[in-house]
Motif scaffolding. Structure first.
Motif, PDB file in Angstrom:
ATOM      1  N   GLY A  39     -56.849  57.029 101.178  1.00  0.00           N
ATOM      2  CA  GLY A  39     -57.431  56.154 100.190  1.00  0.00           C
ATOM      3  C   GLY A  39     -55.939  56.259  99.394  1.00  0.00           C
ATOM      4  N   ALA A  40     -55.102  55.315  99.757  1.00  0.00           N
ATOM      5  CA  ALA A  40     -53.923  54.644  99.093  1.00  0.00           C
ATOM      6  C   ALA A  40     -54.146  53.343  98.433  1.00  0.00           C
ATOM      7  N   ARG A  41     -55.365  52.855  98.139  1.00  0.00           N
ATOM      8  CA  ARG A  41     -55.465  51.539  97.903  1.00  0.00           C
ATOM      9  C   ARG A  41     -54.546  51.812  96.488  1.00  0.00           C
ATOM     10  N   SER A  53     -55.950  46.123 104.216  1.00  0.00           N
ATOM     11  CA  SER A  53     -57.526  45.983 104.621  1.00  0.00           C
ATOM     12  C   SER A  53     -57.945  48.038 104.491  1.00  0.00           C
ATOM     13  N   GLU A  54     -59.084  47.410 105.054  1.00  0.00           N
ATOM     14  CA  GLU A  54     -60.271  48.005 104.970  1.00  0.00           C
ATOM     15  C   GLU A  54     -60.099  49.532 105.876  1.00  0.00           C
ATOM     16  N   LYS A  55     -59.557  48.586 107.340  1.00  0.00           N
ATOM     17  CA  LYS A  55     -58.956  49.609 108.452  1.00  0.00           C
ATOM     18  C   LYS A  55     -57.959  49.706 108.008  1.00  0.00           C
ATOM     19  N   ARG A  76     -56.609  54.347 107.889  1.00  0.00           N
ATOM     20  CA  ARG A  76     -55.990  55.503 108.128  1.00  0.00           C
ATOM     21  C   ARG A  76     -54.774  56.023 107.255  1.00  0.00           C
ATOM     22  N   TYR A  77     -53.430  56.782 107.374  1.00  0.00           N
ATOM     23  CA  TYR A  77     -52.745  57.505 106.643  1.00  0.00           C
ATOM     24  C   TYR A  77     -51.558  56.300 105.848  1.00  0.00           C
ATOM     25  N   ASP A  78     -51.485  55.886 104.775  1.00  0.00           N
ATOM     26  CA  ASP A  78     -50.415  55.547 104.899  1.00  0.00           C
ATOM     27  C   ASP A  78     -49.495  55.550 104.278  1.00  0.00           C
ATOM     28  N   VAL A  79     -48.056  54.981 104.952  1.00  0.00           N
ATOM     29  CA  VAL A  79     -46.594  55.239 104.660  1.00  0.00           C
ATOM     30  C   VAL A  79     -46.162  53.605 104.594  1.00  0.00           C
TER      31      VAL A  79
END
Length: 390
Positions: free
Chosen positions: A330-332, A343-345, A349-352
């Motif tokens: 949820g790193a929008r 993207s939504e996809k 997942r998990y942001d890095v």
């Protein structure tokens, strides 16, 4: 021979399985994108917008003009008030200059009169002193003639006598000596610039008036110096007011640094904008990073500062990298000031984020915003062969 072939075949199968499984099990990202922060340029003043001709994605040089805002209704009241105050100070200074000049002329005339009066008074005292000395000499000589008797009789008035005076002749001689000493004192004092006489203190009226004018001129000089200091301070205020008015009348938006891209136009040309309105956005390629997403299992094995590598799609060159930020799921919000939105996809997942210094220094690569690839966090079985065929 039969068993040798069997062993070689089994070994080849095991190596192949090891390579396939190792390549598939290596911690890697599903997608990775070259990203960079976006700088939003806002209007510092209200006015009419004038955009320069720039294509989207154009490379910008440092301080390159991007847009200009002109305010034809800038407030000039403050500057006009300061200028009026300066004009008043100048008028007061001119008036004091005229007063000083007039008083100086009067003072010079009075000084000349004092000089004439001093010479005349000194000549008068010299004449009286000469006469008094002659009278004293006659009395001291004891002349018994009629002249001496008349001289003695001339000073026998009751108001000239002193108590206990012995004789009239003695009184006349004493009066003559006193007269000589008085005139000597007056003459010597006058030579020193001090006037002794009846009707004034130590100077005639012209000298006293000249001293008053000197005091007035000195006071006006101090006031003029004070006004000069006030004028200098007012000139500094006027300079700042003009600078402020110039900044409020026209403001230019320029590229804040080198190695930037013209990214987005937020206002139409020739519209009226207000102070603080966003005008355009540029991308700072000098601060490029890699944004990617990984699975939860891989994410939990990462830590900030860990070594990693990045490879563009369709290329074999690996760029050394380090883990810079672990934003998680949820790193929008962390992408609000970045050029490429997730993207939504990606958000599932998990942001890095990875830091790749070589991307910012590689002149051949240029500004690679938007290019994709993959990131790796572990070594892979075929890395040795990739290095050979680099």
């Amino acid at each position: 021979m039969k068993y040798t072939r069997l062993i070689i075949g089994i070994t080849a199968i095991l190596v192949t399985l090891w390579v396939i499984i190792g390549e598939q099990m290596t911690a890697a990202s599903a997608n990775a994108v070259v990203n960079a922060p976006v700088v939003t340029l806002r209007s510092p003043i209200a006015g009419d917008l004038e955009l320069q001709s720039h294509a989207l994605g154009a490379r910008l040089s440092q301080n390159e003009l991007l847009a200009a805002v002109t305010n034809t209704r800038v407030d000039t009241v403050r500057l006009a008030d300061l200028q009026l105050e300066l004009d008043r100070l100048d008028a007061g200074t001119n008036r004091m200059q005229a007063q000083i000049a007039a008083l100086s002329r009067d003072r010079d005339a009075l000084a000349q009169r004092t000089e004439v009066f001093t010479k005349a008074r000194l000549a008068e005292l010299e004449a009286k002193l000469t006469e008094a000395q002659v009278r004293q000499q006659l009395l001291q000589a004891g002349d018994a003639g009629a002249g001496a008797t008349a001289l003695a009789d001339a000073v026998t008035a009751e108001e000239s006598r002193r108590p206990g005076a012995p004789t009239t002749s003695a009184l006349a001689l004493s009066h003559a000596r006193e007269r000589v000493q008085t005139l000597l004192a007056a003459r010597d004092a006058l030579r020193e610039g001090v006037f002794l006489g009846d009707g004034y203190n130590d100077a005639p009226f012209s000298e006293q008036r000249r001293i008053q004018l000197d005091a007035q001129i000195a006071e006006l000089g101090l006031t003029r110096t004070e006004v000069g200091l006030q004028r200098a301070a007012l000139e500094r205020r006027i300079a700042r007011a003009r600078q402020t008015q110039g900044m409020e009348a026209r403001s230019e938006l320029r590229a804040p640094g080198a190695n930037m891209l013209y990214w987005e136009t937020l206002q139409a040309d020739a519209v009226t904008v207000q102070r603080g309105d966003p005008i355009l956005r540029v991308v700072d390629c000098g601060q490029s990073i890699i944004t990617l997403s990984v699975t939860e299992r891989v994410f939990n094995t990462l830590r900030v500062g860990q070594d990693a590598s990045f490879r563009f799609s369709g290329q074999s060159k690996l760029y050394p990298a380090t883990v810079g930020r672990l934003a998680g799921s949820g790193a929008r919000t962390v992408y609000q000031n970045l050029a490429i939105a997730p993207s939504e996809k990606h958000l599932e997942r998990y942001d890095v984020s990875l830091l790749v210094p070589e991307l910012n220094t590689d002149t051949e690569l240029g500004c690679a915003i938007g290019r994709t690839g993959r990131a790796f966090f572990d070594g892979r079985p075929l890395d040795l062969f990739r290095g050979w065929f680099g």
